[in-house]
Design an enzyme around this catalytic site. Structure first.
Site, PDB file in Angstrom:
ATOM      1  CG  HIS A   1      -1.769   1.216   1.343  1.00 22.15           C
ATOM      2  ND1 HIS A   1      -2.717   1.594   0.415  1.00 22.15           N
ATOM      3  CD2 HIS A   1      -1.778   2.180   2.297  1.00 22.15           C
ATOM      4  CE1 HIS A   1      -3.282   2.723   0.791  1.00 22.15           C
ATOM      5  NE2 HIS A   1      -2.723   3.103   1.929  1.00 22.15           N
TER       6      HIS A   1
ATOM      7  CG  ASP B   1      -1.236   1.857  -4.883  1.00 22.49           C
ATOM      8  OD1 ASP B   1      -1.061   1.846  -6.121  1.00 22.49           O
ATOM      9  OD2 ASP B   1      -2.301   2.188  -4.346  1.00 22.49           O
TER      10      ASP B   1
END
Length: 110
Positions: free
Chosen positions: A77, A80
């Site tokens: 995450h 990202d």
């Protein structure tokens, strides 16, 4: 909170702050304030570098064999968010340039 988790949250936080600056720059440029928009891009870039450094440190740590934690969903995450912020900057710079060009063309027509 410590170790990998802390670093992930630092990356997420810095990337989010950078992305907010880039989005603000787009809105500011759309309103015609290009100088302020450029300032916001620079501010975002400075914060983005902090996220990038934290990520680079993790990569170096893993390459050296010093990483004891297993990469996890939180790290994915964080990466990202880092990539999203970078993409946002690229688009913001392009949009600011486009707004400037539109302003020049509109001024010629007036």
């Amino acid at each position: 909170m410590e170790g990998l988790e802390l670093i992930c949250f630092q990356i997420i936080s810095f990337a989010g702050e950078a992305k907010s600056s880039y989005m603000g720059a787009i809105h500011t440029a759309k309103a015609g304030n290009y100088e302020e928009a450029e300032k916001m891009i620079k501010e975002g870039s400075n914060v983005f570098l902090q996220a990038h450094k934290a990520h680079a440190d993790l990569i170096q740590k893993e390459a050296a064999g010093d990483m004891t934690e297993t990469p996890n969903l939180l790290l994915i995450h964080a990466e990202d968010q880092l990539m999203a912020a970078e993409t946002c900057k690229i688009l913001a710079v392009e949009l600011i340039d486009t707004y400037k060009r539109i302003s020049i063309l509109e001024a010629k027509e007036a």
